[in-house]
Design a protein around this motif. Structure first.
Motif, PDB file in Angstrom:
ATOM      1  N   PHE A   6       0.842  -1.202   0.000  1.00 50.44           N
ATOM      2  CA  PHE A   6       0.000   0.000   0.000  1.00 50.44           C
ATOM      3  C   PHE A   6       0.878   1.254   0.000  1.00 50.44           C
ATOM      4  CE2 PHE A   6      -4.098  -2.088   1.150  1.00 50.44           C
ATOM      5  CZ  PHE A   6      -4.915  -1.336   0.314  1.00 50.44           C
ATOM      6  N   THR A   7       2.144   1.076   0.294  1.00 55.50           N
ATOM      7  CA  THR A   7       3.116   2.179   0.245  1.00 55.50           C
ATOM      8  C   THR A   7       3.335   2.655  -1.192  1.00 55.50           C
ATOM      9  OG1 THR A   7       4.187   0.884   1.965  1.00 55.50           O
ATOM     10  CG2 THR A   7       5.428   2.762   1.134  1.00 55.50           C
ATOM     11  N   VAL A  20       1.178   1.957  -4.241  1.00 59.29           N
ATOM     12  CA  VAL A  20       0.055   1.458  -5.047  1.00 59.29           C
ATOM     13  C   VAL A  20       0.252   1.766  -6.535  1.00 59.29           C
ATOM     14  CG1 VAL A  20      -2.423   1.772  -5.493  1.00 59.29           C
ATOM     15  CG2 VAL A  20      -1.595   1.597  -3.130  1.00 59.29           C
ATOM     16  N   MET A  58      -9.719  -2.370  -0.314  1.00 59.87           N
ATOM     17  CA  MET A  58     -10.273  -1.407   0.638  1.00 59.87           C
ATOM     18  C   MET A  58     -11.797  -1.489   0.680  1.00 59.87           C
ATOM     19  SD  MET A  58      -7.927  -0.337   2.383  1.00 59.87           S
ATOM     20  CE  MET A  58      -9.166   0.264   3.525  1.00 59.87           C
ATOM     21  N   CYS A  84      -6.430   8.932   2.069  1.00 58.13           N
ATOM     22  CA  CYS A  84      -7.904   8.758   2.018  1.00 58.13           C
ATOM     23  C   CYS A  84      -8.343   7.555   1.199  1.00 58.13           C
ATOM     24  CB  CYS A  84      -8.552  10.017   1.471  1.00 58.13           C
ATOM     25  SG  CYS A  84      -8.088  10.363  -0.242  1.00 58.13           S
ATOM     26  N   LEU A 118      -1.187   9.428  -1.483  1.00 58.01           N
ATOM     27  CA  LEU A 118       0.051   9.341  -2.262  1.00 58.01           C
ATOM     28  C   LEU A 118      -0.222   8.794  -3.660  1.00 58.01           C
ATOM     29  CD1 LEU A 118       3.190   9.511  -2.134  1.00 58.01           C
ATOM     30  CD2 LEU A 118       3.182   7.162  -1.309  1.00 58.01           C
ATOM     31  N   SER A 119      -1.241   7.941  -3.751  1.00 56.76           N
ATOM     32  CA  SER A 119      -1.507   7.232  -5.000  1.00 56.76           C
ATOM     33  C   SER A 119      -2.471   8.024  -5.880  1.00 56.76           C
ATOM     34  CB  SER A 119      -2.113   5.861  -4.666  1.00 56.76           C
ATOM     35  OG  SER A 119      -2.836   5.375  -5.757  1.00 56.76           O
ATOM     36  N   MET A 141      -5.653   6.017  -6.489  1.00 51.38           N
ATOM     37  CA  MET A 141      -6.644   6.154  -5.409  1.00 51.38           C
ATOM     38  C   MET A 141      -7.388   7.482  -5.524  1.00 51.38           C
ATOM     39  SD  MET A 141      -7.013   3.609  -3.369  1.00 51.38           S
ATOM     40  CE  MET A 141      -6.235   2.088  -2.836  1.00 51.38           C
ATOM     41  N   ASP A 155       1.892  13.398  -0.494  1.00 49.36           N
ATOM     42  CA  ASP A 155       2.611  12.474   0.380  1.00 49.36           C
ATOM     43  C   ASP A 155       2.406  12.907   1.830  1.00 49.36           C
ATOM     44  OD1 ASP A 155       4.418  10.875   1.731  1.00 49.36           O
ATOM     45  OD2 ASP A 155       6.014  11.137   0.257  1.00 49.36           O
ATOM     46  N   ALA A 156       1.965  11.966   2.667  1.00 44.47           N
ATOM     47  CA  ALA A 156       1.753  12.275   4.085  1.00 44.47           C
ATOM     48  C   ALA A 156       3.033  12.796   4.738  1.00 44.47           C
ATOM     49  CB  ALA A 156       1.289  11.017   4.811  1.00 44.47           C
ATOM     50  N   LYS A 209      -6.591   6.869   8.695  1.00 42.34           N
ATOM     51  CA  LYS A 209      -7.047   5.509   9.046  1.00 42.34           C
ATOM     52  C   LYS A 209      -6.271   4.499   8.205  1.00 42.34           C
ATOM     53  CE  LYS A 209     -11.228   2.773   8.218  1.00 42.34           C
ATOM     54  NZ  LYS A 209     -11.590   2.949   6.803  1.00 42.34           N
ATOM     55  N   LEU A 210      -5.515   3.635   8.873  1.00 44.20           N
ATOM     56  CA  LEU A 210      -4.756   2.567   8.201  1.00 44.20           C
ATOM     57  C   LEU A 210      -3.708   3.147   7.239  1.00 44.20           C
ATOM     58  CD1 LEU A 210      -7.879   0.360   7.362  1.00 44.20           C
ATOM     59  CD2 LEU A 210      -6.214  -0.082   9.168  1.00 44.20           C
ATOM     60  N   CYS A 220       3.296   4.147   5.853  1.00 48.14           N
ATOM     61  CA  CYS A 220       4.148   5.260   5.397  1.00 48.14           C
ATOM     62  C   CYS A 220       5.625   4.889   5.464  1.00 48.14           C
ATOM     63  CB  CYS A 220       3.899   6.500   6.246  1.00 48.14           C
ATOM     64  SG  CYS A 220       2.379   7.321   5.763  1.00 48.14           S
TER      65      CYS A 220
HETATM   66  C1  SAM Z   1      -4.964   0.694   3.707  1.00 48.36           C
HETATM   67  S1  SAM Z   1      -5.282   2.065   2.683  1.00 48.36           S
HETATM   68  C2  SAM Z   1      -6.401   3.025   3.686  1.00 48.36           C
HETATM   69  C3  SAM Z   1      -7.237   3.968   2.869  1.00 48.36           C
HETATM   70  C4  SAM Z   1      -8.300   4.761   3.653  1.00 48.36           C
HETATM   71  N1  SAM Z   1      -7.723   5.548   4.706  1.00 48.36           N
HETATM   72  C5  SAM Z   1      -9.346   3.837   4.215  1.00 48.36           C
HETATM   73  O1  SAM Z   1      -9.280   3.518   5.404  1.00 48.36           O
HETATM   74  O2  SAM Z   1     -10.243   3.398   3.467  1.00 48.36           O
HETATM   75  C6  SAM Z   1      -3.768   2.981   2.833  1.00 48.36           C
HETATM   76  C7  SAM Z   1      -3.743   4.220   1.966  1.00 48.36           C
HETATM   77  O3  SAM Z   1      -2.598   5.004   2.323  1.00 48.36           O
HETATM   78  C8  SAM Z   1      -2.012   5.493   1.139  1.00 48.36           C
HETATM   79  N2  SAM Z   1      -0.610   5.837   1.434  1.00 48.36           N
HETATM   80  C9  SAM Z   1       0.428   5.012   1.659  1.00 48.36           C
HETATM   81  N3  SAM Z   1       1.534   5.715   1.905  1.00 48.36           N
HETATM   82  C10 SAM Z   1       1.174   7.031   1.868  1.00 48.36           C
HETATM   83  C11 SAM Z   1       1.874   8.267   2.025  1.00 48.36           C
HETATM   84  N4  SAM Z   1       3.183   8.302   2.300  1.00 48.36           N
HETATM   85  N5  SAM Z   1       1.184   9.409   1.894  1.00 48.36           N
HETATM   86  C12 SAM Z   1      -0.151   9.407   1.621  1.00 48.36           C
HETATM   87  N6  SAM Z   1      -0.861   8.279   1.444  1.00 48.36           N
HETATM   88  C13 SAM Z   1      -0.206   7.108   1.566  1.00 48.36           C
HETATM   89  C14 SAM Z   1      -2.200   4.382   0.131  1.00 48.36           C
HETATM   90  O4  SAM Z   1      -2.085   4.840  -1.193  1.00 48.36           O
HETATM   91  C15 SAM Z   1      -3.598   3.898   0.478  1.00 48.36           C
HETATM   92  O5  SAM Z   1      -4.593   4.580  -0.242  1.00 48.36           O
END
Ligand code: SAM
Length: 284
Positions: free
Chosen positions: A23-24, A26, A39, A72, A96-97, A100, A119-120, A136-137, A142
């Motif tokens: 998920f890091t 996608v 998801m 999100c 990030l994706s 998504m 990017d978070a 969330k998740l 990250c």
């Molecule tokens: C498990 S999903 C959760 C999505 C959403 N929060 C939910 O609960 O339905 C993790 C999400 O985090 C995003 N992600 C991963 N690393 C990230 C980063 N560094 N910055 C922003 N988003 C990130 C992924 O692209 C993915 O959409």
């Protein structure tokens, strides 16, 4: 057992199509739809509804507020939040994706809900701009969890609220007669995640960032077999390819068959626990 293709050969191309530990990244995956479907499966589990309600409560009174939902995904949670803040507030969903974010936009928005690729670890917003932030998740995926946590705090104004939910992957329970193989599979699956202990670290991490009024709500998710399999089989295939699993392919196949049979007769049980943290951003 007929019709059950178990173990690491599950995907159409001879291997699983996705891996939750990815998920890091996608957008670099061969099939971003796998992550979107994943998801959707997750968010349909009843406990996820309770997690969303806990996080909303942890953000405090939402009417008229500005909230960023970091990571999100498909934007379903941000859409729910947008209804809660109403037209006098606004919600920004970031991910990030771009796959998504495209999906989030495709699913439609309220006029006061927008989606942005970001990017978070480096949010494109000034300090103290939002009333609240939610993830969330996400922190558990990250690449730089310390930077991402600090960014969540930075963009929220003093006195504003954070709501964060992450799993702790070592809390997985699977009812399987082969205790040793099951322990190894839990450990290997957990270790395959970038931040596998994120859930248990939330209080310390955000205390160190000066947050106060910290509350923690544990949520144990009982996982249906289909979802559990989708969650771990990609990770196990990768661990096997990397030589990190002592089980042979046929032993792993047999481990899965036992679970598939348990599911067939209604006796499959698996759970994982995550932690929802609410906290207030300090005034100083
Ligand atoms: C498990 S999903 C959760 C999505 C959403 N929060 C939910 O609960 O339905 C993790 C999400 O985090 C995003 N992600 C991963 N690393 C990230 C980063 N560094 N910055 C922003 N988003 C990130 C992924 O692209 C993915 O959409």
């Amino acid at each position: 057992m007929s019709g059950v293709n178990l173990g690491p050969k599950g995907g159409a191309n001879g291997g699983p199509k996705g891996n939750v530990a990815e998920f890091t990244t996608v957008d670099r995956a061969p099939d971003s739809a796998w992550f979107i479907e994943f998801m959707d499966m997750a968010n349909a589990i009843p406990e996820y509804g309770r997690i969303r309600r806990t996080l909303a409560a942890q953000l405090g009174q939402l009417g008229g507020k500005s909230i960023v939902d970091v990571g999100c995904g498909t934007g379903d949670d941000a859409r729910e939040l947008a209804k809660m803040v109403g037209s006098s507030g606004y919600v920004v969903g970031t991910d990030l994706s771009s796959a998504m974010v495209d999906e989030a936009r495709r699913r439609g928005t309220e006029p006061w809900l927008t989606f942005q690729t970001a990017d978070a670890n480096q949010l494109p917003y000034p300090d103290n701009i939002f009333h609240g932030a939610r993830a969330k998740l996400v922190l558990m995926h990250c690449a730089d969890i310390t930077a991402a946590a600090a960014e969540l705090v930075r963009v929220v104004r003093p006195g504003g609220r954070l709501a964060v939910f992450d799993y702790d992957f070592d809390t997985a329970t699977i009812d399987h007669p082969d205790v040793e193989a099951t322990r190894e599979i839990v450990r290997v699956t957990s270790d395959g995640h970038p931040n596998n202990w994120s859930g248990r670290q939330l209080v310390r991490r955000f205390s160190e960032l000066g947050m106060f009024e910290i509350s923690i709500n544990p949520h144990t998710v009982v996982m249906p077999y289909k979802f559990f399999r989708r969650t771990v089989e990609g990770r196990l295939a990768m661990a096997m390819a990397d030589g990190k699993l002592s089980l042979s392919p046929s032993e792993l196949d047999s481990w899965w068959q036992t679970l598939a049979e348990a599911d067939r007769i209604g006796r499959f049980f698996c759970s994982i626990t995550g932690f929802a943290m609410g906290a207030t951003v300090s005034q100083w």
